[in-house]
Design a protein around this motif. Sequence first.
Motif, PDB file in Angstrom:
ATOM      1  N   GLN A 235      34.277  55.285  34.822  1.00  0.00           N
ATOM      2  CA  GLN A 235      33.897  54.906  36.175  1.00  0.00           C
ATOM      3  C   GLN A 235      33.919  53.404  36.389  1.00  0.00           C
ATOM      4  OE1 GLN A 235      30.868  57.759  37.914  1.00  0.00           O
ATOM      5  NE2 GLN A 235      30.223  57.700  35.786  1.00  0.00           N
ATOM      6  N   LEU A 236      33.764  52.626  35.304  1.00  0.00           N
ATOM      7  CA  LEU A 236      33.841  51.183  35.361  1.00  0.00           C
ATOM      8  C   LEU A 236      34.755  50.723  34.241  1.00  0.00           C
ATOM      9  CD1 LEU A 236      30.136  50.101  35.954  1.00  0.00           C
ATOM     10  CD2 LEU A 236      32.039  49.780  37.524  1.00  0.00           C
ATOM     11  N   GLN A 237      35.732  49.917  34.579  1.00  0.00           N
ATOM     12  CA  GLN A 237      36.700  49.449  33.592  1.00  0.00           C
ATOM     13  C   GLN A 237      36.827  47.942  33.706  1.00  0.00           C
ATOM     14  OE1 GLN A 237      38.465  51.678  31.523  1.00  0.00           O
ATOM     15  NE2 GLN A 237      39.322  49.942  30.405  1.00  0.00           N
ATOM     16  N   ALA A 238      36.370  47.228  32.674  1.00  0.00           N
ATOM     17  CA  ALA A 238      36.453  45.769  32.657  1.00  0.00           C
ATOM     18  C   ALA A 238      37.619  45.323  31.806  1.00  0.00           C
ATOM     19  CB  ALA A 238      35.161  45.172  32.111  1.00  0.00           C
ATOM     20  N   CYS A 239      38.231  44.230  32.209  1.00  0.00           N
ATOM     21  CA  CYS A 239      39.326  43.674  31.426  1.00  0.00           C
ATOM     22  C   CYS A 239      39.402  42.175  31.686  1.00  0.00           C
ATOM     23  CB  CYS A 239      40.644  44.345  31.759  1.00  0.00           C
ATOM     24  SG  CYS A 239      41.154  44.140  33.470  1.00  0.00           S
ATOM     25  N   GLY A 240      40.235  41.500  30.912  1.00  0.00           N
ATOM     26  CA  GLY A 240      40.443  40.073  31.100  1.00  0.00           C
ATOM     27  C   GLY A 240      39.882  39.198  30.006  1.00  0.00           C
TER      28      GLY A 240
ATOM     29  N   CYS B 159      36.886  43.911  36.979  1.00  0.00           N
ATOM     30  CA  CYS B 159      36.253  45.209  36.728  1.00  0.00           C
ATOM     31  C   CYS B 159      36.558  46.125  37.899  1.00  0.00           C
ATOM     32  CB  CYS B 159      34.760  45.047  36.539  1.00  0.00           C
ATOM     33  SG  CYS B 159      33.878  46.605  36.300  1.00  0.00           S
ATOM     34  N   GLY B 160      37.175  47.240  37.597  1.00  0.00           N
ATOM     35  CA  GLY B 160      37.448  48.248  38.605  1.00  0.00           C
ATOM     36  C   GLY B 160      36.403  49.346  38.552  1.00  0.00           C
ATOM     37  N   ALA B 161      36.005  49.791  39.719  1.00  0.00           N
ATOM     38  CA  ALA B 161      34.978  50.833  39.782  1.00  0.00           C
ATOM     39  C   ALA B 161      35.425  51.946  40.716  1.00  0.00           C
ATOM     40  CB  ALA B 161      33.660  50.239  40.267  1.00  0.00           C
ATOM     41  N   SER B 162      34.878  53.097  40.492  1.00  0.00           N
ATOM     42  CA  SER B 162      35.135  54.195  41.412  1.00  0.00           C
ATOM     43  C   SER B 162      34.476  53.861  42.749  1.00  0.00           C
ATOM     44  CB  SER B 162      34.589  55.498  40.859  1.00  0.00           C
ATOM     45  OG  SER B 162      33.174  55.443  40.787  1.00  0.00           O
ATOM     46  N   ARG B 163      35.015  54.454  43.807  1.00  0.00           N
ATOM     47  CA  ARG B 163      34.470  54.169  45.132  1.00  0.00           C
ATOM     48  C   ARG B 163      33.000  54.583  45.228  1.00  0.00           C
ATOM     49  NH1 ARG B 163      36.425  52.694  49.814  1.00  0.00           N
ATOM     50  NH2 ARG B 163      38.547  52.778  48.995  1.00  0.00           N
ATOM     51  N   ARG B 164      32.650  55.614  44.529  1.00  0.00           N
ATOM     52  CA  ARG B 164      31.269  56.100  44.566  1.00  0.00           C
ATOM     53  C   ARG B 164      30.305  55.053  44.034  1.00  0.00           C
ATOM     54  NH1 ARG B 164      28.012  58.941  40.975  1.00  0.00           N
ATOM     55  NH2 ARG B 164      29.721  59.099  39.457  1.00  0.00           N
ATOM     56  N   ILE B 165      30.733  54.335  43.007  1.00  0.00           N
ATOM     57  CA  ILE B 165      29.876  53.293  42.432  1.00  0.00           C
ATOM     58  C   ILE B 165      29.926  52.032  43.267  1.00  0.00           C
ATOM     59  CG2 ILE B 165      29.572  51.771  40.434  1.00  0.00           C
ATOM     60  CD1 ILE B 165      30.679  54.015  38.707  1.00  0.00           C
TER      61      ILE B 165
END
Length: 123
Positions: A2-7, A21-27
Amino acid sequence: VQLQACGGGLVQAGGSLRLSCGASRRIFSNNAMGWFRQAPGKERGFVAAISWNGAASTYADPVKGRFTISRDNAKNLVYLQMNSLQPEDTAVYYCAGSRYAIGSAERRAYNYWGQGTLVTVSS
């Protein structure tokens, strides 16, 4: 996931990195987002937070003036721009989704956590 961090990565002191950090729309929708970090042997500590609409942000004292948190609500992304990095910034950085609309430095305000991305700053 549901949360993906990178960099994260290895950078020399004085350098810069930008974490994403990409998150689902719900979060992501209508909720504040935050960044925390955990250095070896230390507890996870607050770095920065941003309100649901990006209008307000707050920072831990050690990073004020060097780090900038931002978000793109159209893409469900939150960023942490890190400048003037120092060896003491070395840590695993975690993004987190809050249960509230306004950012907080308190871990208990966050109910979603990403897997972390390692930032190593060499002297």
